[in-house]
Enzyme design. Sequence first.
Site, PDB file in Angstrom:
ATOM      1  N   ASP A 310      27.595  44.498  45.739  1.00  0.00           N
ATOM      2  CA  ASP A 310      28.891  45.221  46.377  1.00  0.00           C
ATOM      3  C   ASP A 310      29.288  46.105  44.839  1.00  0.00           C
ATOM      4  O   ASP A 310      29.025  45.855  43.486  1.00  0.00           O
ATOM      5  CB  ASP A 310      29.966  42.891  45.606  1.00  0.00           C
ATOM      6  N   GLU A 362      28.178  49.560  48.143  1.00  0.00           N
ATOM      7  CA  GLU A 362      29.441  49.338  48.646  1.00  0.00           C
ATOM      8  C   GLU A 362      30.461  50.519  47.604  1.00  0.00           C
ATOM      9  O   GLU A 362      30.566  50.133  46.752  1.00  0.00           O
ATOM     10  CB  GLU A 362      30.334  48.455  48.609  1.00  0.00           C
TER      11      GLU A 362
END
Length: 643
Positions: A310, A362
């Site tokens: 993330d 990401e």
Amino acid sequence: MTFESPHSSSISREIEAFNQGDHLHAYRLLGAKPTEEFGQVGYRFRVWAPHAFQVYLQGDFSNWQLIPMERLSGGIWALFNAQAQAGQCYKYGIDHGNGHIEYKIDPFATEFERPPKDASILSSHATFHWQDQTWLEQQSQINKFESPLQIYELHPGSWRRHPDGRFYTWEDLAESLIPYLREMSYSHVELMPVMDHPHEASWGYQITGYFAVSARYGDCQGLRHFINTAHQANIGVILDWVPGHFNRNANALAYYDGTATFESDDVTLADNPTWGTLNFDLSKGPVQSFLLSNLYYWIEEFHVDGIRVDAVSHILCKSLDQQPQGSIQDNLSFLKEDSLAFLRRMNQLLARDHPQVYRIAEESSALEGITTSLEDGGIGFDFKWNMGWMQDTLKFMSLDPLYRPASLRLLTFVFMYQFKERYILPLSHDEVVHGKCSLLGRMPGDRFSQFANLRLLHAYMLAQPGKILHFMGNELGQFLEWRYYEELDWTGLQRPYNQEYQYFIKELNHLGLTCPEFYQLDDQPQGILILDADDLEEGVLSFIRRGKQEEDLTLVLLNFTPVDRFKRRVGLPIDGTYQVIMHSQAMVYGGKLKDFQKTYQTEAIPYHHQAFSVELDIPGLSAIFIRLQSDPSKGGNSNKGGC
């Protein structure tokens, strides 16, 4: 209770490796482990609190009285307690040396009470009997880049709920979700963070217990059962993982021993105002051991098939006010040196020890080299989310279709950079919250036109080079935004066009799994032949997707306006018969066509710089896939029953 010798050579070596950032299995050293010592059965507790004046243990086994622990080398505190039993709660008391004791979780605990309670729980560490060896062997043999990757992004707490509002457990999800994924032709499920977190509205991204499964959904054995069941059904499992920042609640990792422990000594570097969290200090050896061993824990103890990291841009970049462009080497002054080194090392280690595991970033900047190999100066991820594609595509599809042709280059801009990285095309949870509307809600027109646009969007998404990610609910065509506190709008399937649209997604996904041209050459220019990307008058985009074999070839036609285009000639490189394998305006999918031409024979009329061509009609707001029909006598695929 007993202490252990701080001079034990094996323990000393492990502690040294932990402090140097080299302990890839630190979860076996630290935490609470059932063991037998000095003829007594109990638990051995170890915790890292290097600057604590004193550390105490308390729990059900001590009637919550404080028990002083022994300081070992390297900032480790240890204690064996023979009264401790599985299922009991415990905490650590950190004495700051000023008369104040702060009560903390065990950072390596594998179970916690369900929020708002926050005690760590002693786990039995029972053996799990895996039955997924066939799956693991198959995955070790595949080429990740030439295989289909169709991901269903899932928030476990809001896919479905029981009628009384209770969360589905991992056993419930194994029973209901796995067959659904099979039916809908997804290859993988990506779980938004399942690690322990106190606040549901964080969706799991503000973690307290990195080694624990959120008690909302069950325990570690339940998650293992879910993954084991998924693998037996040929479904892979990807975990969202948050190594950049952590929950700042006082009972968790924040300033763990009374000083900056997991975070930086510099308050400005430690603070993460974007999410109200604290940033990990990735320059510290113990923090590296903590995070790397956490990765190995989920991979080795839970058999996960991929890690989606993330917020990589936040990890890497000193300031997101400026978006870096160009290669990593051109932006070294803009990047955090320690973070860059950590991510490179992480990818190097995983490539060495677990090469079959997907490593996904990401990452939202224009920085080049995220998926470039370490040897070539990159960071070494397998795939990167293409956030630019997502934003441009949704902006384009939100336009009034009559005005789309003039803006077609907003959609086709991706052709300029689509092979600079290996991409996953995401339509993720972030795009259906905070007033952005659901995907259906973004589509213009009446309900019929909205669903026509939605089918067109997903057909284009599959046809565009890159792997696929759908957030749960996208396949239902629900009108409401995602709400983390309730289940998806399953009742919406009873409304006009929803069931037909869901069936369309199922059929589209099946093509993505079975037609090699849609996955084999996603990251290579030879995987796509663009015929016309500049139709700024009529808004029809046409290209060909190609696989490694000559006969694996599909013509893709996309009409982004509501105007039917008649007798359009389209070039093709190979002479033969072509079969329609997908028509988004077919009535079975909720479209307007009860019947349409199913096969086309090429003519020796050059067009689009190709030797052959066909002439056909392209209805408004339609996507048409026309595949070369190979000769079965030559060992090719006749296209009957799919690709």
